[in-house]
Design a protein around this motif. Structure first.
Motif, PDB file in Angstrom:
ATOM      1  N   UNK A  79      50.302  88.103  29.858  1.00  0.00           N
ATOM      2  CA  UNK A  79      50.299  89.458  30.407  1.00  0.00           C
ATOM      3  C   UNK A  79      48.913  89.912  30.797  1.00  0.00           C
ATOM      4  N   UNK A  80      47.927  89.542  29.986  1.00  0.00           N
ATOM      5  CA  UNK A  80      46.543  89.916  30.253  1.00  0.00           C
ATOM      6  C   UNK A  80      46.054  89.276  31.558  1.00  0.00           C
ATOM      7  N   UNK A  81      46.335  87.987  31.713  1.00  0.00           N
ATOM      8  CA  UNK A  81      45.891  87.288  32.914  1.00  0.00           C
ATOM      9  C   UNK A  81      46.623  87.790  34.158  1.00  0.00           C
ATOM     10  N   UNK A  82      47.894  88.121  34.001  1.00  0.00           N
ATOM     11  CA  UNK A  82      48.643  88.662  35.131  1.00  0.00           C
ATOM     12  C   UNK A  82      48.055  90.003  35.567  1.00  0.00           C
ATOM     13  N   UNK A  83      47.710  90.842  34.608  1.00  0.00           N
ATOM     14  CA  UNK A  83      47.113  92.153  34.913  1.00  0.00           C
ATOM     15  C   UNK A  83      45.754  91.976  35.594  1.00  0.00           C
ATOM     16  N   UNK A  84      45.002  90.970  35.156  1.00  0.00           N
ATOM     17  CA  UNK A  84      43.675  90.730  35.723  1.00  0.00           C
ATOM     18  C   UNK A  84      43.733  89.944  37.034  1.00  0.00           C
ATOM     19  N   UNK A  85      44.918  89.386  37.350  1.00  0.00           N
ATOM     20  CA  UNK A  85      45.052  88.580  38.562  1.00  0.00           C
ATOM     21  C   UNK A  85      44.371  87.236  38.453  1.00  0.00           C
ATOM     22  N   UNK A  86      44.409  86.654  37.234  1.00  0.00           N
ATOM     23  CA  UNK A  86      43.721  85.389  36.992  1.00  0.00           C
ATOM     24  C   UNK A  86      44.675  84.344  36.425  1.00  0.00           C
ATOM     25  N   UNK A  87      44.360  83.091  36.665  1.00  0.00           N
ATOM     26  CA  UNK A  87      45.082  81.995  36.029  1.00  0.00           C
ATOM     27  C   UNK A  87      44.784  82.014  34.529  1.00  0.00           C
TER      28      UNK A  87
END
Length: 213
Positions: free
Chosen positions: A41-49
């Motif tokens: 969820x954190x990476x999705x929010x940040x737009x990162x792999x």
């Protein structure tokens, strides 16, 4: 040596990704609480792999602590600046310090939730809050010594640190209640009432020290 990509050095890109993860953590904790934070969820929010999470952090606790440290650093800087610019009066100094902290947190509810509400149920944040409380007590004592002078501080003795810890605890409790909507007063009242108590206690402690000479 890591090469630049698109003209941006690798180290700068890494710092940007880390900053994006911290901002994402702040947003997600503010929205749903630390208990629901996940790497995905954190990476999705940040737009990162997801692999970029492990470039900067080992665990979710690490990112929580890093995010909290950023906010607490902002609070500390705001307090120091406000006190330096305030009128040379105990209540004015207290009002400036408390107002700076309350303003920064109230203006961004995500930050208030992260460093005030979440430590009540998240052990790693509770431990950091306790560490920071000790640092803030030391800051209050240092500011008092700067205002009243080393001789007065010495005369006050252990009362100085005791009073600082007592006042910080009271401020923390009232701020927590206010953020949670359990203390129905305005922001200005919250600041002013705490500032008045800080000034009253400081005056009492100083008089105690002076009378003991």
């Amino acid at each position: 040596m890591a090469r630049a990509y698109g003209g941006v050095p690798a180290e700068q890109r890494r710092a940007q990704r880390r900053a994006a993860l911290l901002e994402a953590a702040l947003t997600l904790v503010g929205r749903s609480g630390a208990g629901r934070l996940t790497v995905a969820g954190l990476c999705a929010e940040a737009g990162l792999n997801e692999r970029y999470f492990y470039e900067s952090f080992r665990t979710l606790d690490d990112v929580l602590l890093a995010t909290a440290d950023v906010v607490l650093g902002e609070v500390t800087s705001a307090i120091i600046t406000a006190v330096a610019e305030a009128a040379d009066d105990p209540q004015a100094k207290a009002r400036a310090a408390i107002g700076a902290a309350v303003g920064l947190l109230a203006d961004d509810p995500r930050k208030a939730r992260l460093v005030i509400v979440e430590p009540l149920s998240v052990p790693v944040l509770a431990a950091r809050r306790a560490e920071v409380a000790d640092a803030f007590v030391a800051l209050i004592v240092a500011q008092a010594e700067q205002f009243y002078g080393a001789e007065t501080t010495l005369a006050v003795g252990s009362w100085g640190r005791f009073a600082a810890a007592h006042l910080l605890g009271g401020l923390s409790e009232t701020l927590t209640a206010w953020v949670r909507g359990e203390l129905p007063i305005s922001r200005d009242d919250l600041v002013e009432r705490n500032a008045e108590l800080f000034a009253l206690v400081a005056q009492n402690v100083v008089e105690r020290g002076l009378n003991a000479r």
